[in-house]
Design a protein around this motif. Structure first.
Motif, PDB file in Angstrom:
ATOM      1  N   GLN A   1       1.076  -1.231   0.094  1.00  0.00           N
ATOM      2  CA  GLN A   1      -0.021   0.032   0.088  1.00  0.00           C
ATOM      3  C   GLN A   1       0.485   1.271   0.137  1.00  0.00           C
ATOM      4  N   THR A   2       1.640   1.543   0.837  1.00  0.00           N
ATOM      5  CA  THR A   2       2.968   2.236   0.591  1.00  0.00           C
ATOM      6  C   THR A   2       3.426   2.616  -0.486  1.00  0.00           C
ATOM      7  N   ALA A   3       4.177   1.682  -1.173  1.00  0.00           N
ATOM      8  CA  ALA A   3       4.140   1.771  -2.581  1.00  0.00           C
ATOM      9  C   ALA A   3       3.742   1.764  -3.083  1.00  0.00           C
ATOM     10  N   LEU A   4       2.125   1.909  -3.615  1.00  0.00           N
ATOM     11  CA  LEU A   4       1.165   2.007  -4.532  1.00  0.00           C
ATOM     12  C   LEU A   4       1.110   3.812  -4.319  1.00  0.00           C
ATOM     13  N   GLU A   5       1.070   4.295  -3.282  1.00  0.00           N
ATOM     14  CA  GLU A   5       0.772   5.346  -2.059  1.00  0.00           C
ATOM     15  C   GLU A   5       1.900   6.542  -3.062  1.00  0.00           C
ATOM     16  N   CYS A   6       3.270   6.457  -2.580  1.00  0.00           N
ATOM     17  CA  CYS A   6       4.024   6.890  -3.086  1.00  0.00           C
ATOM     18  C   CYS A   6       4.114   6.628  -5.295  1.00  0.00           C
ATOM     19  N   LEU A   7       3.230   5.650  -5.482  1.00  0.00           N
ATOM     20  CA  LEU A   7       3.789   6.086  -6.720  1.00  0.00           C
ATOM     21  C   LEU A   7       2.604   6.665  -7.702  1.00  0.00           C
ATOM     22  N   ASP A   8       1.184   6.957  -6.521  1.00  0.00           N
ATOM     23  CA  ASP A   8       0.107   7.710  -6.898  1.00  0.00           C
ATOM     24  C   ASP A   8       0.753   8.915  -7.233  1.00  0.00           C
ATOM     25  N   ARG A   9       1.300   9.052  -5.868  1.00  0.00           N
ATOM     26  CA  ARG A   9       1.941  10.805  -5.680  1.00  0.00           C
ATOM     27  C   ARG A   9       2.239  11.646  -6.885  1.00  0.00           C
ATOM     28  N   VAL A  10       3.377  10.259  -6.970  1.00  0.00           N
ATOM     29  CA  VAL A  10       4.294  11.009  -8.425  1.00  0.00           C
ATOM     30  C   VAL A  10       3.170  10.803  -9.964  1.00  0.00           C
ATOM     31  N   GLY A  11       1.987  10.445  -9.889  1.00  0.00           N
ATOM     32  CA  GLY A  11       0.992  10.008 -10.534  1.00  0.00           C
ATOM     33  C   GLY A  11       1.551   8.967 -11.709  1.00  0.00           C
ATOM     34  N   MET A  12       1.951   8.150 -10.907  1.00  0.00           N
ATOM     35  CA  MET A  12       2.708   6.323 -11.673  1.00  0.00           C
ATOM     36  C   MET A  12       2.004   5.779 -11.415  1.00  0.00           C
ATOM     37  N   ALA A  13       1.044   4.944 -10.907  1.00  0.00           N
ATOM     38  CA  ALA A  13       0.113   4.385 -10.063  1.00  0.00           C
ATOM     39  C   ALA A  13      -0.332   3.548 -11.502  1.00  0.00           C
ATOM     40  N   ASP A  14      -0.740   3.735 -12.628  1.00  0.00           N
ATOM     41  CA  ASP A  14      -1.301   2.667 -13.002  1.00  0.00           C
ATOM     42  C   ASP A  14       0.097   2.005 -14.144  1.00  0.00           C
ATOM     43  N   PHE A  15       0.998   2.417 -13.198  1.00  0.00           N
ATOM     44  CA  PHE A  15       2.071   2.090 -14.033  1.00  0.00           C
ATOM     45  C   PHE A  15       3.346   0.830 -13.095  1.00  0.00           C
ATOM     46  N   ALA A  16       1.650   0.676 -12.153  1.00  0.00           N
ATOM     47  CA  ALA A  16       2.608  -0.162 -11.420  1.00  0.00           C
ATOM     48  C   ALA A  16       3.624  -1.691 -11.899  1.00  0.00           C
ATOM     49  N   ASP A  17       3.382  -2.305 -12.896  1.00  0.00           N
ATOM     50  CA  ASP A  17       3.333  -3.312 -13.907  1.00  0.00           C
ATOM     51  C   ASP A  17       4.025  -3.518 -14.976  1.00  0.00           C
ATOM     52  N   ARG A  18       4.872  -2.013 -15.203  1.00  0.00           N
ATOM     53  CA  ARG A  18       5.269  -1.943 -16.127  1.00  0.00           C
ATOM     54  C   ARG A  18       7.300  -2.414 -15.648  1.00  0.00           C
ATOM     55  N   GLN A  19       7.884  -2.917 -17.259  1.00  0.00           N
ATOM     56  CA  GLN A  19       8.928  -2.900 -16.944  1.00  0.00           C
ATOM     57  C   GLN A  19       9.788  -1.917 -16.884  1.00  0.00           C
ATOM     58  N   ILE A  20      10.429  -1.879 -16.006  1.00  0.00           N
ATOM     59  CA  ILE A  20      11.303  -0.272 -16.099  1.00  0.00           C
ATOM     60  C   ILE A  20      11.719   0.255 -17.376  1.00  0.00           C
ATOM     61  N   GLY A  21      12.409  -0.221 -18.518  1.00  0.00           N
ATOM     62  CA  GLY A  21      12.910  -0.084 -19.289  1.00  0.00           C
ATOM     63  C   GLY A  21      11.534  -0.114 -20.503  1.00  0.00           C
ATOM     64  N   GLN A  22      10.831   0.827 -19.706  1.00  0.00           N
ATOM     65  CA  GLN A  22       9.132   0.826 -20.894  1.00  0.00           C
ATOM     66  C   GLN A  22       9.434   2.071 -20.440  1.00  0.00           C
ATOM     67  N   LEU A  23       9.650   2.638 -19.546  1.00  0.00           N
ATOM     68  CA  LEU A  23       9.475   4.087 -18.969  1.00  0.00           C
ATOM     69  C   LEU A  23      10.264   4.575 -19.943  1.00  0.00           C
ATOM     70  N   SER A  24       9.510   6.145 -20.040  1.00  0.00           N
ATOM     71  CA  SER A  24       9.972   7.364 -20.488  1.00  0.00           C
ATOM     72  C   SER A  24      11.025   8.254 -19.572  1.00  0.00           C
ATOM     73  N   GLY A  25      12.020   8.991 -19.924  1.00  0.00           N
ATOM     74  CA  GLY A  25      13.034   9.844 -19.156  1.00  0.00           C
ATOM     75  C   GLY A  25      11.782  10.494 -17.840  1.00  0.00           C
ATOM     76  N   GLY A  26      11.096  10.689 -17.761  1.00  0.00           N
ATOM     77  CA  GLY A  26      10.442  11.702 -17.004  1.00  0.00           C
ATOM     78  C   GLY A  26      10.068  10.737 -16.044  1.00  0.00           C
ATOM     79  N   GLN A  27       9.287   9.233 -16.803  1.00  0.00           N
ATOM     80  CA  GLN A  27       8.816   8.763 -16.266  1.00  0.00           C
ATOM     81  C   GLN A  27       9.463   7.846 -14.912  1.00  0.00           C
ATOM     82  N   GLN A  28      10.415   7.639 -15.615  1.00  0.00           N
ATOM     83  CA  GLN A  28      11.777   6.757 -14.524  1.00  0.00           C
ATOM     84  C   GLN A  28      12.324   7.554 -13.982  1.00  0.00           C
TER      85      GLN A  28
END
Lengths: 271, 309
Positions: free
Chosen positions: A136-163
Motif C-alpha cells: 500500500q505504501t509503495a502504491l501510494e508513493c507511485l500515486d503521489r508522482v502520478g505513476m500508479a497505473d504503471f506499477a506493473d511496467r518493466q522499467i525499460g518501457q518508461l520514458s525519461g520523465g516517468q523513470q
C-alpha cells in the motif's frame, strides 16, 4: 508551476527558511579528487532544515560529487558531514537519495513497483515478507508522482520523465526527512517537471528538507528558497534573494555565461 | 539398460546439473553487473590455485583445492585492481592480462610437477572428466536405497551437492541486497548496504562454484555455465526472479541433454566413439542461448514501448 498560490507558498517558506536554525545537513571542509585535479576543494555547506535548496554551478563544478561524497558514495580526501546534527551512520533512515537517472541500467529486469519497494529495504531487511501495508505504501508513493497505473511496467518501457518519477516515488517510500536529488529535472518533459516540483513543495510544506542539484538558472527563484553556488570551491550560499545575484552567478560561471543571459534572469544587481 | 544408466550416466548427469546450477546462479548477477568476464577470469584463475594447493598438500582433497583456488581468485582480483589503478589500464584489459597470465602459469606449473599419481593433468583441467565420475557399485535403481552401494558414490557428487546447496541458500538469503546493489549501487550505499562486501562476496561464491565445477566440466567450459544459461534466461522475461528460475532450467537442460548427446548421440548417427561430455554440455548451452536470442519473448528490448503513456 507558476500559479500565484505556489509563489506565495514559496515566499512564505523562504521567510521561514531564513529563520530556521537547525541544519538538515552540515558539510565541513569537503575535498574530493578524481585523479590529480580536485573536484571539490574545502567546501563548507549548511543545508537548512525545512527549506528547498538548489546546488548550482557549471558542468564539472562538483555539484553531484558534493552529494555523493557527503553520502559516502564516492570517497573523500577530507571533510565532515552531519545530518540533523548527528553522524550520517545514525541518520540513514532520515535521508532519501535520488541518483541521476542515467546512473542505472534501465534495462534491468524489474518492474516499477519493485523499484519503489526498494525504498522500504530498511524496514523489510534481508528476508522480511512484503506485507499488504508495504504494498500500500509503495502504491501510494507511485500515486503521489502520478505513476500508479504503471506499477506493473518493466522499467525499460518508461520514458525519461516517468523513470525520474519512479525514482522520486522510491525516495518517498523511504519516509525520510531530508531528500537529496541529483539533477531531478535533467531531460524530463514539462509535465514531469511540474509533477516533481509539486511533490517537492508538498514535502517542504510538511517540514521536510529538500536539496537538489539544479541546472536551469531560469527556474531557480521560482522553485527554491536557498542556493549553494559551487565551482569546485563554494562561491555563495544563502537565501535566493541575497545569494543568487548576477554577481555571484558570473563569479560561479566565469566567462561561460554572457552578461546578457544573466540580465534575462531579472535579478537585482547587488552593488 | 536401466542398470547401465544408473551405473554410467546417473552420477555424471547429477554432477553436471549441480555444477551448472551452482555456476548459473551467481552468473545471473555477474551478467547484470556487466561483469560476465569475471566468471571467465575465475574459471582460468582457479587452475594455478588448485595446482599450488596440490603441490603443498600432495592430495586433491576438496578443502585444500577450494582454499588454493579461493586464494588464487583473491590474488587475481587484487592484481586486476592494482593494474587498473597503478597502470591506469582499462578494466577489461587488466582482467584479460591477469587471468591469461595466471592460467598460463598454472599450465606450466602443472606440466612441471609430478601429478601422475593423481587425477590432475592439463587435459583434465581443460575438459573435465565428467565421463569418469561413474557409480560402479550400482546395479540398478534399487541401489539408491542400498547403503553399501551409496557409500561408493563418487566423492565429487557430495562435494558439488554441498556447494550447490550453499550457493542456493546464499542466493536466497542475500537476494534483496544482491538485487539492490546490482541495480543501483549509489542508492544501495545511502541506505547503508555494504556494497563492496556484497560485490566481493558474489565473486567469492562464483569462485567456489567454479572450483567445485572444475571436476565436472573443466576450467574453460565453466565460463559457458556462468554466462549462457543466465544470458538466455534474460531474453525470456523482464523479472529477475523469473530470470533466475529460467537460468536454472536452462543450466539443467544443458547438463542433462549435453551428457546424453555426448554419450549416445554419436551412436545414433552411426559413429563408434562418444564425444567429450563437457564440450557437449557447453555446446548445448550455447545453442539454447542462440535459440533464446532468435525466439525469446524479450529479445528486442531496446527502444521498445518508450514513453508508453
Amino acid at each position: 508551476m507558476t500559479t500565484p498560490e505556489l509563489r506565495i507558498a514559496a515566499d512564505n517558506a523562504a521567510k521561514m527558511a531564513a529563520s530556521t536554525q537547525v541544519s538538515a545537513m552540515k558539510i565541513r571542509g569537503m575535498t574530493v579528487s578524481y585523479g590529480e585535479k580536485p573536484a571539490l576543494f574545502s567546501v563548507d555547506a549548511d543545508f537548512a532544515s525545512g527549506a528547498m535548496t538548489a546546488i548550482i554551478g557549471p558542468n564539472g563544478a562538483g555539484k553531484s560529487t558534493l552529494l555523493k561524497a557527503a553520502l559516502g558514495i564516492v570517497p573523500r580526501l577530507s571533510g565532515e558531514v552531519s545530518v540533523f546534527d548527528r553522524p550520517l551512520s545514525v541518520s540513514r533512515d532520515r535521508i532519501a537519495y535520488v541518483p541521476q537517472r542515467a546512473s542505472v541500467d534501465w534495462d534491468f529486469p524489474t518492474r516499477v513497483f519493485d523499484v519503489v519497494l526498494m525504498g522500504l529495504y530498511r524496514q523489510l531487511g534481508l528476508l522480511g515478507r512484503v506485507k499488504a501495508r508495504h504494498r500500500q505504501t509503495a502504491l501510494e508513493c507511485l500515486d503521489r508522482v502520478g505513476m500508479a497505473d504503471f506499477a506493473d511496467r518493466q522499467i525499460g518501457q518508461l520514458s525519461g520523465g516517468q523513470q525520474q518519477r519512479v525514482f522520486l516515488a522510491r525516495s518517498l517510500a523511504q519516509g525520510a526527512d531530508l531528500y537529496l536529488l541529483d539533477e531531478p529535472f535533467a531531460g524530463v518533459d514539462a509535465a514531469t517537471e511540474a509533477a516533481i516540483i509539486a511533490v517537492l513543495k508538498e514535502l517542504k510544506n510538511q517540514g521536510k528538507s529538500v536539496v537538489a542539484v539544479h541546472h536551469d538558472l531560469a527556474t531557480v527563484t521560482r522553485y527554491f528558497d536557498r542556493v549553494l553556488l559551487l565551482n569546485v570551491n563554494k562561491v555563495a550560499e544563502g537565501p535566493v534573494a541575497s545569494a543568487f545575484t548576477s554577481e555571484t552567478i558570473s563569479q560561479t560561471y566565469g566567462g561561460r555565461l554572457a552578461s546578457a543571459q544573466i540580465d534575462q534572469l531579472g535579478l537585482l544587481v547587488v552593488p | 539398460m536401466s542398470a547401465e544408466f544408473v551405473q554410467l550416466s546417473l552420477t555424471p548427469i547429477l554432477i553436471g546439473t549441480l555444477a551448472a546450477i551452482a555456476c548459473a546462479l551467481p552468473g545471473n548477477f555477474l551478467i547484470l553487473r556487466k561483469q560476465a568476464l569475471i566468471g571467465d577470469a575465475i574459471s582460468h584463475v582457479v587452475l594455478p590455485g588448485i595446482v599450488v594447493a596440490f603441490l603443498l598438500t600432495g592430495t586433491i582433497a576438496a578443502v585444500p583445492m577450494l582454499i588454493g583456488a579461493g586464494a588464487a581468485a583473491v590474488v587475481a582480483v587484487l592484481l586486476i585492481e592494482a593494474i587498473k589503478r597503478l597502470g591506469r589500464i582499462d578494466p577489461g584489459a587488466a582482467m584479460g592480462v591477469v587471468f591469461t597470465a595466471l592460467f598460463a602459469g598454472g599450465v606450466l606449473l602443472l606440466e612441471q610437477s609430478d601429478t601422475s599419481g593423481v587425477h590432475l593433468d592439463v587435459e583434465h583441467a581443460l575438459m573435465g572428466s565428467l565421463e569418469s565420475l561413474i557409480w560402479l557399485d550400482a546395479t540398478g535403481w534399487s541401489s539408491l536405497t542400498d547403503p553399501t552401494a551409496l557409500a561408493h558414490l563418487p566423492p565429487e557428487l557430495a562435494r558439488i551437492a554441498v556447494v550447490a546447496a550453499a550457493v542456493i541458500v546464499l542466493t536466497w538469503l542475500f537476494w534483496r541486497p544482491l538485487e539492490l546493489t546490482t541495480f543501483d549501487e549509489g542508492f544501495a550505499r545511502t541506505i547503508g548496504l555494504p556494497v563492496t562486501a556484497i560485490g566481493f562476496g558474489l565473486v567469492v561464491v562464483a569462485a567456489v562454484a567454479a572450483v567445485a565445477a572444475f571436476d565436472a566440466v573443466g576450467s574453460i567450459i565453466v565460463i559457458a555455465m556462468f554466462i549462457c544459461p543466465p544470458a538466455a534466461a534474460r531474453l525470456m522475461t523482464d523479472r529477475l526472479t523469473v530470470q533466475v528460475w529460467w537460468s536454472v532450467a536452462f543450466a539443467s537442460l544443458s547438463a542433462i541433454l549435453g551428457y546424453i548427446l555426448a554419450g549416445y548421440g554419436p551412436l545414433w548417427i552411426g559413429l563408434n566413439d562418444a564425444v567429450s561430455a563437457a564440450g557437449m554440455v557447453a555446446t548445448v548451452s550455447g545453442v539454447i542461448l542462440m535459440l533464446a536470442a532468435l525466439f525469446g519473448p524479450r529479445r528486442s528490448r531496446v527502444g521498445e514501448g518508450k514513453g508508453g503513456a
